[in-house]
Design a protein around this motif. Structure first.
Motif, short mmCIF file in Angstrom:
data_model
loop_
_atom_site.label_atom_id
_atom_site.label_comp_id
_atom_site.label_asym_id
_atom_site.label_seq_id
_atom_site.Cartn_x
_atom_site.Cartn_y
_atom_site.Cartn_z
N LEU A 125 0.68 -0.95 -0.01
CA LEU A 125 -0.09 -0.14 0.04
C LEU A 125 0.88 1.21 -0.10
N ARG A 126 2.00 1.19 0.66
CA ARG A 126 2.94 2.52 0.72
C ARG A 126 3.46 2.53 -0.66
N THR A 127 4.08 1.73 -1.13
CA THR A 127 4.45 1.37 -2.68
C THR A 127 3.47 2.09 -3.44
N LEU A 128 2.20 1.76 -3.54
CA LEU A 128 1.23 2.44 -4.41
C LEU A 128 1.09 3.84 -4.41
N GLU A 129 0.99 4.05 -2.80
CA GLU A 129 0.65 5.58 -2.72
C GLU A 129 1.93 6.41 -2.97
N ALA A 130 3.07 5.79 -2.68
CA ALA A 130 4.29 6.84 -3.13
C ALA A 130 4.58 6.91 -4.59
N ALA A 131 4.16 5.96 -5.27
CA ALA A 131 4.41 5.67 -6.90
C ALA A 131 3.66 7.09 -7.41
N GLY A 132 2.39 7.27 -7.03
CA GLY A 132 1.62 8.34 -7.81
C GLY A 132 0.93 7.84 -9.00
N PRO A 133 0.45 8.68 -9.36
CA PRO A 133 -0.59 8.43 -10.85
C PRO A 133 0.28 7.77 -11.83
N GLY A 134 -0.47 6.91 -12.55
CA GLY A 134 0.13 6.27 -13.64
C GLY A 134 -0.43 4.71 -13.88
N THR A 135 0.18 4.38 -14.52
CA THR A 135 -0.14 2.61 -14.80
C THR A 135 1.14 1.92 -14.11
N HIS A 136 1.00 1.08 -13.35
CA HIS A 136 2.11 0.41 -12.58
C HIS A 136 2.08 -1.12 -12.69
N HIS A 137 3.23 -1.57 -12.99
CA HIS A 137 3.26 -3.07 -12.91
C HIS A 137 4.48 -3.46 -12.22
N LEU A 138 4.13 -4.24 -10.94
CA LEU A 138 5.17 -4.51 -10.02
C LEU A 138 5.40 -6.10 -10.19
N VAL A 139 6.62 -6.58 -9.83
CA VAL A 139 6.93 -7.83 -9.76
C VAL A 139 7.67 -8.22 -8.51
N CYS A 140 7.42 -9.12 -7.80
CA CYS A 140 8.16 -9.33 -6.45
C CYS A 140 8.87 -10.73 -6.76
N SER A 141 10.20 -10.84 -6.25
CA SER A 141 10.93 -11.88 -6.39
C SER A 141 11.17 -12.39 -5.28
N THR A 142 10.96 -13.73 -4.75
CA THR A 142 11.38 -14.51 -3.68
C THR A 142 11.96 -15.66 -3.63
N PRO A 143 13.19 -15.84 -3.44
CA PRO A 143 13.77 -17.10 -3.21
C PRO A 143 13.62 -18.01 -2.17
N THR A 144 13.23 -19.30 -2.63
CA THR A 144 13.15 -20.35 -1.36
C THR A 144 14.06 -21.45 -1.59
N GLU A 145 14.07 -22.36 -0.90
CA GLU A 145 15.27 -23.38 -0.79
C GLU A 145 14.86 -24.15 -2.19
N ASN A 146 13.73 -24.44 -2.56
CA ASN A 146 13.72 -24.83 -3.85
C ASN A 146 13.32 -24.62 -5.08
N GLU A 147 12.92 -23.24 -5.06
CA GLU A 147 12.76 -22.53 -6.15
C GLU A 147 12.48 -20.94 -6.07
N GLN A 148 12.70 -20.29 -7.23
CA GLN A 148 12.30 -18.69 -7.22
C GLN A 148 11.01 -18.52 -7.35
N LEU A 149 10.37 -17.83 -6.59
CA LEU A 149 8.74 -17.51 -6.49
C LEU A 149 8.74 -15.74 -7.21
N LEU A 150 7.75 -15.84 -8.10
CA LEU A 150 7.52 -14.86 -8.86
C LEU A 150 6.03 -14.38 -8.81
N ALA A 151 5.72 -13.04 -8.19
CA ALA A 151 4.70 -12.55 -8.36
C ALA A 151 4.45 -11.36 -9.08
#
Length: 305
Positions: free
Chosen positions: A173-199
């Motif tokens: 929520l804070r990231t979206l508020e600070a980003a301001g107006p526009g079209t936003h595309h976010l990608v989160c990358s989280t490594p785990t023991e078995n694989e890299q998770l992306l959202a």
């Protein structure tokens, strides 16, 4: 009297047929789709699966989708995985070599939510959409399972997964508020023991009001980010913002200590212009500015597990 009974029966029969047709148009349909030739080949071992050519199979599926749409019926497509189908039949004690078994499995898959609504898309457009949706669903389920298995904090007794999820929601929520107006595309990358998770998360924000986002995408993004927080992993978030008349801007943050620390412009450029699989450089896109991450103004977490 005989003629009267026949007339009533005919009228009643026509009325019943009409009513059933009306109900049929209001009953949603789901089609299980084999998305590649390997899965198609696996299903050919079943005698009741009558197709022997994948291209013909896809043509027939697309024809059926069009026919159902022409009748005004709402139709969704679910990914049909032959390995999962075999496991499902074994657990449910049903015979796999039957149309009824395949139909029941398709209904079970659809109930879990990994479906795409048919709105007239060509089959070669529908398949990647369905695969991507299924990957998102599997990622969310896996991340949710890992979060749930973390249990309670040994020091304070707080549920670690729940605390991390709340923290991740706050950061988003804070990231979206600070980003301001526009079209936003976010990608989160989280490594785990078995694989890299992306959202991934796509949002729109006008000059006034909060960002508009899909609730399912939001839940998936927050869950993957929460897992990175809970595991204290070397994850990160990238934000690409588009607005009329200006170049796209790319910002990035590193996940550390339960928060998001801004990356430098050079670090963002390096992360965005490197092939994740090979490590080789990738040419930067024209019309894109690679910028340092900005301060999202999120307060520090009271406790970090």
């Amino acid at each position: 009297m005989a003629q009267t009974r026949n007339k009533r029966t005919t009228v009643h029969g026509r009325t019943g047929t009409t009513m059933r047709r009306t109900l049929r148009r209001e009953a949603p349909s789901t089609i299980g789709l084999l998305t590649d030739e390997q899965d198609f080949a696996a299903m050919r071992r079943y005698r009741t699966f009558t197709f022997d050519d994948y291209s013909v199979y896809l043509e027939q599926v697309e024809g059926l989708l069009k026919a159902l749409a022409a009748q005004g019926m709402h139709t969704t497509v679910a990914l049909f995985d032959p390995e999962e189908y075999t496991e499902f039949c074994a657990e449910s004690r049903i015979t796999p070599d039957t149309p009824a078994g395949r139909s029941r499995f398709t209904a079970e898959v659809a109930a879990r939510g990994a479906t795409v609504a048919y709105t007239g898309q060509p089959i070669d457009t529908l398949i990647p959409l369905l695969v991507a949706r299924s990957v998102r669903q599997a990622t969310w389920e896996y991340a949710t399972m890992l979060l749930a298995g973390l249990g309670e904090c040994a020091d304070c007794g707080q549920d670690v997964g729940r605390a991390a999820f709340d923290r991740a929601s706050h950061l988003l929520l804070r990231t979206l508020e600070a980003a301001g107006p526009g079209t936003h595309h976010l990608v989160c990358s989280t490594p785990t023991e078995n694989e890299q998770l992306l959202a991934a998360l796509h949002t729109e924000r006008g000059t006034t009001g909060p960002a508009q986002l899909d609730s399912a995408e939001g839940a998936e993004f927050v869950t993957v980010l929460a897992l990175g927080i809970a595991l204290d992993s070397h994850g990160g978030v990238v934000l690409r913002t588009s607005a009329p008349g200006v170049p796209d801007r790319v910002h990035g943050w590193r996940l550390t200590g339960g928060g998001l620390a801004p990356l430098t412009a050079g670090e963002v450029f390096s992360a965005y212009c490197t092939d994740a699989d090979t490590g080789e450089p990738v040419s930067p896109e024209s019309g894109v500015e690679y910028c340092a991450g900005f301060d999202i103004g999120a307060d520090e977490p009271e406790q970090h597990h």
